[in-house]
Each structure stands twice: as structure tokens, then as C-alpha cells.
Design a protein around this motif. Structure first.
Motif, short mmCIF file in Angstrom:
data_model
loop_
_atom_site.label_atom_id
_atom_site.label_comp_id
_atom_site.label_asym_id
_atom_site.label_seq_id
_atom_site.Cartn_x
_atom_site.Cartn_y
_atom_site.Cartn_z
N LEU A 189 0.82 -1.22 0.00
CA LEU A 189 0.00 0.00 0.00
C LEU A 189 0.85 1.27 0.00
N LEU A 220 2.73 2.24 2.36
CA LEU A 220 2.83 2.83 3.70
C LEU A 220 4.21 2.62 4.30
N LYS A 244 -5.54 6.13 -6.03
CA LYS A 244 -6.20 5.97 -4.73
C LYS A 244 -7.42 5.07 -4.87
N PHE A 286 -9.41 -5.22 6.95
CA PHE A 286 -8.61 -5.42 8.15
C PHE A 286 -9.19 -6.52 9.04
N ARG A 300 -12.12 -1.56 12.07
CA ARG A 300 -11.54 -0.22 11.92
C ARG A 300 -12.52 0.76 11.27
N PHE A 330 -16.19 5.48 2.66
CA PHE A 330 -14.98 6.20 3.06
C PHE A 330 -13.92 6.24 1.94
N ILE A 363 -12.28 9.52 0.02
CA ILE A 363 -10.85 9.80 -0.19
C ILE A 363 -10.59 10.10 -1.67
N LYS A 412 -4.50 2.33 14.72
CA LYS A 412 -5.09 1.43 13.71
C LYS A 412 -6.01 2.20 12.77
N LEU A 413 -6.71 3.20 13.32
CA LEU A 413 -7.58 4.01 12.46
C LEU A 413 -6.74 4.87 11.52
N ASP A 465 -3.83 4.04 10.35
CA ASP A 465 -3.37 3.12 9.29
C ASP A 465 -4.47 2.87 8.26
N MET A 466 -5.71 2.74 8.77
CA MET A 466 -6.83 2.50 7.85
C MET A 466 -6.99 3.68 6.90
N VAL A 467 -6.98 4.88 7.48
CA VAL A 467 -7.18 6.08 6.67
C VAL A 467 -6.06 6.22 5.63
N LEU A 468 -4.82 5.96 6.05
CA LEU A 468 -3.69 6.07 5.13
C LEU A 468 -3.72 4.96 4.08
N SER A 469 -4.24 3.78 4.48
CA SER A 469 -4.34 2.66 3.53
C SER A 469 -5.22 3.02 2.34
N PHE A 470 -6.21 3.87 2.58
CA PHE A 470 -7.10 4.28 1.49
C PHE A 470 -6.49 5.42 0.68
N GLY A 471 -5.28 5.82 1.06
CA GLY A 471 -4.58 6.84 0.27
C GLY A 471 -4.92 8.27 0.65
N ALA A 472 -5.35 8.48 1.91
CA ALA A 472 -5.73 9.84 2.33
C ALA A 472 -4.53 10.78 2.27
#
Lengths: 267, 306
Positions: A68, A70, A93, A100, A104, A117, A121, B199-200, B202-209
Motif C-alpha cells: 500500500l 505505507l 487511490k 482489516f 476499523r 470512506f 478519499i 489502527k484508524l 493506518d486504515m485512513v492512510l491505507s485508502f490513500g488519504a
């Protein structure tokens, strides 16, 4: 589970994902170096369902973070559709989504807004994203709970919203990060079946990280067995409907279990 | 509110249903599969007397300490001069005079306005600063010592400093209140940001925020909760400080009235203004809690100052 969402086809015969000689390490608080991914190479074709199983500490979740964009690899590369993973994640994106282990969900958003959500984004207009999210909630069997807050939903329902959230942006690659392991057996089994029906109606590639060999056999058509730290120990093709054939399924399980034990013992 | 409550548990299917009764009566029906050994229908009637006894008990527990203090005070007023312990009747009369005399009430409202403006400005300054400190290590390392230093300066010292710095009374009072309230906001927001579930994130960043989406979609709801906490803390904080600031040369406000009362040993007026201030703080806190409750419904009933 009713499927009513239209999707564009992403399936083509080329490789969707390639991981080449990937390495990733960390330094612990006490200064000790820990290797999470050690010389890992594998590839996934478009439309494939690939499960990754391995012992605890095999760096599976770290690999997903790297996919991803990250986390950065120390060496090697990850390419999605030929693009470096970081570039792909940044420029496309919502084209990779993650389901998960824990739901979450954002506690202040309704089920619809949580499911929308990923689209938010992507800056999809509110009306449109809510419409798409509502369709996905219908698809995962939550028609009557669109306005419910996460605190008003059961664990299984929240996980269904988590699944709807991952599917709503019409991703090309869906990563399952032990998606059903936090649920009780009955709920997990029902959700796995619903997920499989839903997934089969999509032209999407799935990378399924799991501790459950049964889940891997049920969902995937290929199992990658990882050692710890993450390295490919074996690739095991799963014949169609193997999960229905008790003898074949047991044979596969024994094979995978032996490999996992061997991978864990080396460390 | 309810004169009568009936709870009915009926053996039957695996479902739970609840229905509201008419005015003056509430009826709850629960059907459960675990009820094989339950009688067909169990009706428990909880008559309002029980509930009322509970309510009266709760009120009594809150009121009783004040009644004891009032009794001791009133007794003391019989044996001491009125400038030490004025009778409760005299205090009540002064309080009534404040509420019904515009010249007096307007002084209270001036102080109230100063509090509201100061709490508002401290939020406007503190939220972005706390957010920046929580998000960026460099900003945190640079600003934290400064914020800590400001928090260490006593209110009275600030009063003296502003007398030398500014000639405008409103500026003096406003500065003192804002400088005392803002660090509280900064720390609350800072802690709120740092308390966001990883964890939230990570979730937000996982969606590419993007960083902006990260703040707007994830941080801001948590920051709002912290801002309400800060606002409530600052109501008490500023009520305690505003009089100190007003006592030093303010031509309007409760501080001026207290100064006048002090000069003529009018203890009943001093106490009446004190009650007014406490009432003011309670109303402001309650108002913030109401907004908080409607804004942060997702946190559940026990949150939001419940």
C-alpha cells in the motif's frame, strides 16, 4: 448475498503484482535489528485469489503495508501493473483496498458513510458515493442498517461494513489481512461464504493473508507458504472445489502445516 | 416523568421487541428463546413511587450538604455582625436585586461576555497550535517548552504585566484570560491528537488519504471532543481568573461591583455576586455539554459530560 453493483473488468492475463527480492528490516527500541521480510519473490496474476499463510512474525502484515506504499522496502521492489507500489498507491487511490482483521470503522460515521470512506478519499461527490455505498451495504446484507453507527452493529455486521468499504471504490487489488480471524467460528464461516460469492462476481485480484489453512483452501486458488521472516517456502496450487473434497483438503492442510512448522523452526 | 412502568417478559420466539406506552405509562416487552423455563408471562410492575424515592434520594444527596452549610451559616449570622456572616435572607435579597436591577445585571453580563469571548479566542488559537504540535514533532519540540512556561506563570503576575503593557482595560482583561486559557486548549488538543487510535490512522492512510484528508476526516472528530473538554475546563478557569483581572481598574463588570461591596463591607452583595458567578459557570458548562452531546452522539450516553 445479493450482488447489484456493476463493475468494470480489470482482469487481463498479465501479472498484477510482482514482488522481487524484497527485504525489509526494523530496529527495535533496544537497538536490535529485526528482519521482517527476507529476500521475498513471488507474483500474482490478474484475477487470481492468492492466499499467504505462515507462522506468526512472518512479516505478512508488513508486506501488505509495503504493497500500500505505507512502508518502504530496504531492498528489492514491488510492482503493481508494472508501477512501483508507492507510485501506484499514490496515483491510483482506492485501486488497492484492504480488509482489516478488526473492522476499523470510524465510530462517528454511519454504516453508509463508513462504506463510502474510500470513495470520499477519492473525492467522489457525496450523493454519488452514498449511493454506491448503499448498494454495497445491500450486497453484504445490511440493507436495514445503513444509518446505524458502528456501536449499534454486531461484530459480524461491522466486518460486513468493512468488506463493503473495501469493495465500494471498485479496487483492482483487494488485500485481506486476516479478515475473519477476529470473529467467532459461526460468523466467520458465514461471512467467508458470503465474501466468496461477492468476490467471485468481481473481476478483482485478491491477496489473502490468513492464519487459517481452511480459509486459504476455501478462498484461494493458490497458497503461498511463508517462513519467518517473510520468504517464500512453497507455492501450492489449490484445485477448484478442493474445500469440498475432504481427503484432498486434508492432504493440502497437512502439506501446508508441515511447511509452516519447518519455516517457524528455522528461526 | 413516568407515573407507572410495566416490564413484561414473555416466553416465545427469538426476538426482542420494545414499545413505548402512552403518556404516564411505559411498557417494555421482551421475548426470548432462553425462556423455556420462564413462566408464560412475568409482569413486573415498578410503580413510580419506587422511582420517585430514588429521585428524591438523589436530590437529597446533592442538596443535603448545602442545607447543612446554610444552616451553619444562618446560625453563625445570629452571633456575628452582618459584614462577617450576613443572614441568608439578606444574601437572597441582594441576589434578587442583581437579577432584577438592570444596572447590576448588566455588570454581570459584561463579565459573562468577557468570559465567552476569552474562551472562544483561546479555542481559536489553541486548536491549530495543539493540532500542529500533535502532528509534527518539530513544532511539538519548539512550542512545548513555551507552552509549559506560560502555564507556570501565576494569574496575578499576568495581571501586573498587562497593567504595564496595556492601557486599554478590555485588552488587559482579555489578554489575561486568553493567556491562561489557551495552554489548556493546546494541551487538550495535543493529547487528543496523540490519543487517536493508530489502527484508524493506518486504515485512513491505507485508502490513500492526503495529509489534509487525514486531519479533516480522522483527526478533526477527535479534536472536537478534546475541544469540548478544554472549553469546559476553561469556563472554570476563566471564572476564577476574570475577577482578579477585573479588580484591577475595570470600570465595568462583576469585579468592579465586588470592589465596591468590599469597600463598604457589604458581605451579602459579595456572596450574591459569588452565587451569580457560580451560576454563570454552571450555565456555560451545561450549554457546552448540550452542544457536546448532540455533536458527539457517537461517543454514547455516558460521554459528553454525562
Amino acid at each position: 448475498m445479493e450482488q447489484s453493483v456493476q463493475h468494470q473488468s480489470h482482469a487481463d492475463p498479465v501479472l498484477k503484482l510482482t514482488v522481487t527480492r524484497a527485504r525489509k528490516g526494523f530496529r527495535q527500541a533496544n537497538g536490535a535489528a529485526v528482519t521482517a521480510i527476507a529476500d521475498l519473490t513471488f507474483s500474482v496474476k490478474s484475477g487470481e485469489y492468492v492466499a499467504i499463510v505462515g507462522p506468526t512474525g512472518a512479516g505478512k502484515s508488513v508486506l501488505l503495508d509495503c504493497l500500500l506504499g505505507l512502508k518502504r522496502l530496504d531492498a528489492g521492489n514491488i510492482r503493481i501493473d508494472g508501477c512501483p507500489a508507492e507510485t501506484f498507491a499514490r496515483e491510483k487511490k482506492g485501486h488497492i483496498t484492504r480488509i482489516f482483521q478488526e473492522d476499523r470503522l470510524l465510530p462517528w460515521l454511519s454504516a453508509t458513510d463508513n462504506a463510502a470512506f474510500g470513495l470520499q478519499i477519492q473525492c467522489v461527490p457525496e450523493l454519488q458515493r452514498r449511493e454506491v455505498a448503499a448498494k454495497w451495504l445491500d450486497a453484504v446484507g445490511l440493507s436495514g442498517f445503513k444509518n446505524a453507527l458502528p456501536s449499534e452493529l454486531s461484530g459480524g455486521m461491522r466486518q460486513r461494513v468493512n468488506i463493503a468499504r473495501a469493495f465500494a471504490p471498485e479496487p483492482e487489488l483487494v488485500l485481506l489481512d486476516e479478515a475473519f480471524s477476529a470473529l467467532d467460528d459461526v460468523t466467520a464461516s458465514r461471512l467467508r461464504q458470503d465474501f466468496k460469492k461477492l468476490a467471485q462476481s468481481q473481476a478483482t485480484t485478491f491477496l489473502i493473508v490468513t492464519h487459517s489453512i481452511d480459509e486459504a483452501i476455501f478462498l484461494a486458488n493458490r497458497i503461498l507458504v511463508f517462513g519467518a521472516p517473510a520468504r517464500l517456502m512453497a507455492e501450492i496450487p489449490v484445485p477448484p472445489h478442493a474445500w469440498e473434497d475432504r481427503a484432498l483438503s486434508d492432504q493440502l492442510k497437512d502439506q501446508v502445516r508441515t511447511l509452516i512448522s519447518a519455516g517457524a523452526r528455522r528461526n | 416523568m413516568l407515573s407507572r412502568t410495566i416490564i413484561s417478559i414473555t416466553n416465545g420466539r427469538n426476538s426482542v421487541a420494545a414499545e413505548d406506552g402512552t403518556v404516564g405509562e411505559s411498557r417494555l416487552t421482551a421475548e426470548s428463546v432462553v425462556g423455556e423455563s420462564w413462566p408464560d408471562t412475568v409482569e413486573l410492575e415498578s410503580i413510580s413511587a419506587g422511582a420517585q424515592r430514588g429521585l428524591v434520594g438523589r436530590i437529597a444527596r446533592v442538596v443535603l450538604p448545602f442545607l447543612v452549610i446554610a444552616a451553619v451559616w444562618e446560625t453563625a449570622s445570629f452571633f456575628t455582625p452582618p459584614y462577617l456572616f450576613p443572614g441568608l435572607g439578606s444574601v437572597a435579597k441582594s441576589f434578587w436585586a442583581i437579577l432584577t436591577t438592570w444596572d447590576l445585571l448588566s455588570q454581570g453580563l459584561v463579565t459573562w461576555s468577557r468570559l465567552l469571548v476569552a474562551v472562544g479566542i483561546s479555542l481559536l488559537i489553541g486548536i491549530p497550535v495543539g493540532l500542529a504540535m500533535g502532528l509534527y514533532l518539530d513544532v511539538d519540540e519548539f512550542l512545548r517548552p513555551i507552552v509549559k512556561f506560560i502555564m507556570g506563570v501565576p494569574a496575578l503576575n499576568w495581571v501586573i504585566i498587562v497593567i504595564i503593557w496595556f492601557s486599554n482595560t478590555e485588552l488587559r482583561i482579555g489578554f489575561v484570560l486568553v493567556v491562561l486559557c489557551t495552554p489548556v486548549v493546546i494541551y487538550c488538543i495535543y493529547d487528543g491528537v496523540r490519543g487517536v487510535d493508530r489502527k484508524l490512522t493506518d486504515m485512513v492512510l491505507s485508502f490513500g488519504a492526503s495529509p489534509r484528508q487525514h486531519v479533516r476526516l480522522l483527526m478533526w472528530p477527535y479534536v472536537k471532543a478534546s475541544a469540548f473538554t478544554a472549553a469546559k475546563l476553561n469556563v472554570g478557569n476563566s471564572v476564577r481568573t476574570v475577577i482578579v483581572a477585573e479588580l484591577v481598574g475595570a470600570p465595568l463588570g462583576i469585579g468592579k461591583e465586588l470592589d465596591l461591596a468590599k469597600n463598604v463591607f457589604d458581605m451579602s452583595t459579595v456572596l450574591a455576586w459569588t452565587l451569580f458567578l457560580v451560576l454563570m459557570a454552571l450555565i456555560m458548562t451545561h450549554g457546552i455539554e448540550l452542544v457536546e452531546r448532540s455533536t458527539l452522539r457517537w461517543r454514547g450516553e455516558r460521554q459528553g459530560g454525562q
